[in-house]
Design a protein around this motif. Structure first.
Motif, short mmCIF file in Angstrom:
data_model
loop_
_atom_site.label_atom_id
_atom_site.label_comp_id
_atom_site.label_asym_id
_atom_site.label_seq_id
_atom_site.Cartn_x
_atom_site.Cartn_y
_atom_site.Cartn_z
N THR A 1 40.41 30.96 30.42
CA THR A 1 39.01 31.37 30.26
C THR A 1 38.68 32.51 31.22
N GLN A 2 39.14 32.39 32.48
CA GLN A 2 38.91 33.48 33.46
C GLN A 2 39.53 34.78 32.98
N GLN A 3 40.74 34.70 32.48
CA GLN A 3 41.44 35.88 31.97
C GLN A 3 40.67 36.52 30.81
N SER A 4 40.18 35.67 29.90
CA SER A 4 39.41 36.16 28.76
C SER A 4 38.17 36.91 29.23
N ILE A 5 37.46 36.33 30.17
CA ILE A 5 36.23 36.94 30.67
C ILE A 5 36.55 38.26 31.36
N GLU A 6 37.57 38.26 32.23
CA GLU A 6 37.94 39.44 33.00
C GLU A 6 38.38 40.59 32.08
N ARG A 7 39.20 40.25 31.07
CA ARG A 7 39.68 41.27 30.12
C ARG A 7 38.54 41.87 29.32
N THR A 8 37.62 41.01 28.90
CA THR A 8 36.50 41.50 28.10
C THR A 8 35.68 42.48 28.93
N LYS A 9 35.47 42.11 30.21
CA LYS A 9 34.70 42.96 31.13
C LYS A 9 35.38 44.32 31.29
N GLN A 10 36.72 44.32 31.45
CA GLN A 10 37.47 45.57 31.65
C GLN A 10 37.58 46.39 30.37
N LYS A 11 37.99 45.71 29.25
CA LYS A 11 38.37 46.45 28.04
C LYS A 11 37.24 46.67 27.06
N ARG A 12 36.27 45.73 27.03
CA ARG A 12 35.18 45.83 26.06
C ARG A 12 33.85 45.54 26.73
N PRO A 13 33.42 46.46 27.61
CA PRO A 13 32.15 46.23 28.31
C PRO A 13 30.98 45.98 27.35
N ASP A 14 31.05 46.55 26.15
CA ASP A 14 29.98 46.33 25.16
C ASP A 14 29.93 44.86 24.73
N MET A 15 31.10 44.25 24.50
CA MET A 15 31.16 42.83 24.14
C MET A 15 30.79 41.95 25.33
N TYR A 16 31.22 42.39 26.52
CA TYR A 16 30.94 41.61 27.74
C TYR A 16 29.44 41.48 28.00
N GLU A 17 28.74 42.58 27.74
CA GLU A 17 27.30 42.60 27.95
C GLU A 17 26.62 41.54 27.07
N VAL A 18 27.04 41.46 25.83
CA VAL A 18 26.49 40.46 24.90
C VAL A 18 26.84 39.05 25.38
N TYR A 19 28.08 38.86 25.80
CA TYR A 19 28.54 37.56 26.29
C TYR A 19 27.72 37.09 27.49
N GLU A 20 27.54 38.02 28.43
CA GLU A 20 26.77 37.71 29.64
C GLU A 20 25.34 37.29 29.30
N ARG A 21 24.72 38.07 28.40
CA ARG A 21 23.35 37.79 28.01
C ARG A 21 23.21 36.42 27.36
N THR A 22 24.16 36.07 26.47
CA THR A 22 24.03 34.80 25.75
C THR A 22 24.45 33.61 26.60
N HIS A 23 25.27 33.83 27.66
CA HIS A 23 25.71 32.70 28.48
C HIS A 23 24.88 32.49 29.74
N LYS A 24 24.19 33.55 30.20
CA LYS A 24 23.36 33.41 31.40
C LYS A 24 22.21 32.46 31.14
N LYS A 25 21.73 32.48 29.89
CA LYS A 25 20.63 31.58 29.50
C LYS A 25 20.98 30.13 29.77
N ASN A 26 22.28 29.81 29.61
CA ASN A 26 22.71 28.43 29.73
C ASN A 26 23.00 28.00 31.17
N LEU A 27 22.85 28.90 32.13
CA LEU A 27 23.15 28.55 33.53
C LEU A 27 21.93 27.93 34.22
#
Ligand code: 4GX
Length: 235
Positions: free
Chosen positions: A209-235
């Motif tokens: 899971t850490q690897q997935s998150i880190e790779r998305t952040k590095q390789k697909r910042p556009d996808m990471y932004e969406v991921y962050e937005r949808t998962h921060k709500k749940n914190l």
């Protein structure tokens, strides 16, 4: 699920869709790809399927008669008409969400254009939706149709070996896949991460899971932004 494909190059589908996972799904009767040659329906004495554009300009335009006759023939005994998709750079751009939507259809008709496109009246008469596979221009709709068939088919129950095959992967949860390794554990001195050899499944899960998150952040910042937005709500 059945795909009827209206095309000037049916052999392309017969070759490509016979192989690999889609080929096996066809053998198992889960998927059926039926390529129909538009030219077979031409009433022209030379089997012509295109003509010069009204108003002038370069290139040729696919004519109404063979395409609409082909459509009428394949749907003549159907009470519910299947959705007709025209592969075109003017359509909604295909993504995993659209693929999932389409995978719930029992039957799709895919229309592949060539030359400078098709007579607009074909779109008005028979097309329900235009879909693009990306913002670039190809020479025809055949490769886009195959891309669509491939990514939709693998979401159909029974095409992939297990549920996990697609539930964990890239674009399903909005993250890229973690890195994979297979034997040998040491390839010319390049070692597989120790954690994967540890047998500790909970830690492996966490690492992936850490690897997935880190790779998305590095390789697909556009996808990471969406991921962050949808998962921060749940914190
Ligand atoms: N994603 N093409 C369609 C014929 C055409 C020309 C002009 C409409 C207007 C494509 C794509 C794609 C090439 C398929 C041109 N149609 N299709 N063809 N990108 O580039 O789906």
């Amino acid at each position: 699920m059945k795909f009827d494909v209206l095309t000037l190059f049916p052999e392309l589908f017969n070759i490509v869709m016979r192989e690999s996972i889609i080929g096996r799904a066809q053998e198992n009767g889960i998927i059926k790809v039926n390529a129909i040659n538009i030219r077979d329906y031409s009433k022209d004495k030379h089997k012509k399927v295109d003509d010069y554009p009204f108003g002038g300009g370069t290139g040729m335009v696919m004519t109404c008669q063979p395409v609409i006759d082909a459509y009428n023939d394949i749907t003549k005994d159907m009470t519910v008409k299947p959705k007709v998709i025209y592969m075109s750079p003017q359509g909604r751009v295909l993504n995993q969400k659209i693929a999932k939507e389409l995978s719930t259809e029992e039957h799709l008709i895919l229309l592949c254009g060539h030359y400078e496109g098709i007579d607009e009246r074909i779109i008005e008469e028979i097309v329900d939706e235009e879909i693009s596979i990306g913002d670039y221009v190809l020479t025809g709709g055949e490769l886009p149709a195959m891309v669509l068939i491939d990514c939709v088919s693998r979401l159909v129950q029974g095409v992939l070996a297990s549920e996990n095959s697609y539930s964990e992967e890239s674009h399903f949860n909005g993250l890229l896949e973690y890195p994979q390794y297979t034997r040998p554990a040491d390839y010319n001195g390049k070692k597989v991460p120790d954690i994967l050899l540890s047998g500790h499944h909970a830690n492996i899960e966490k690492w992936r899971t850490q690897q997935s998150i880190e790779r998305t952040k590095q390789k697909r910042p556009d996808m990471y932004e969406v991921y962050e937005r949808t998962h921060k709500k749940n914190l």
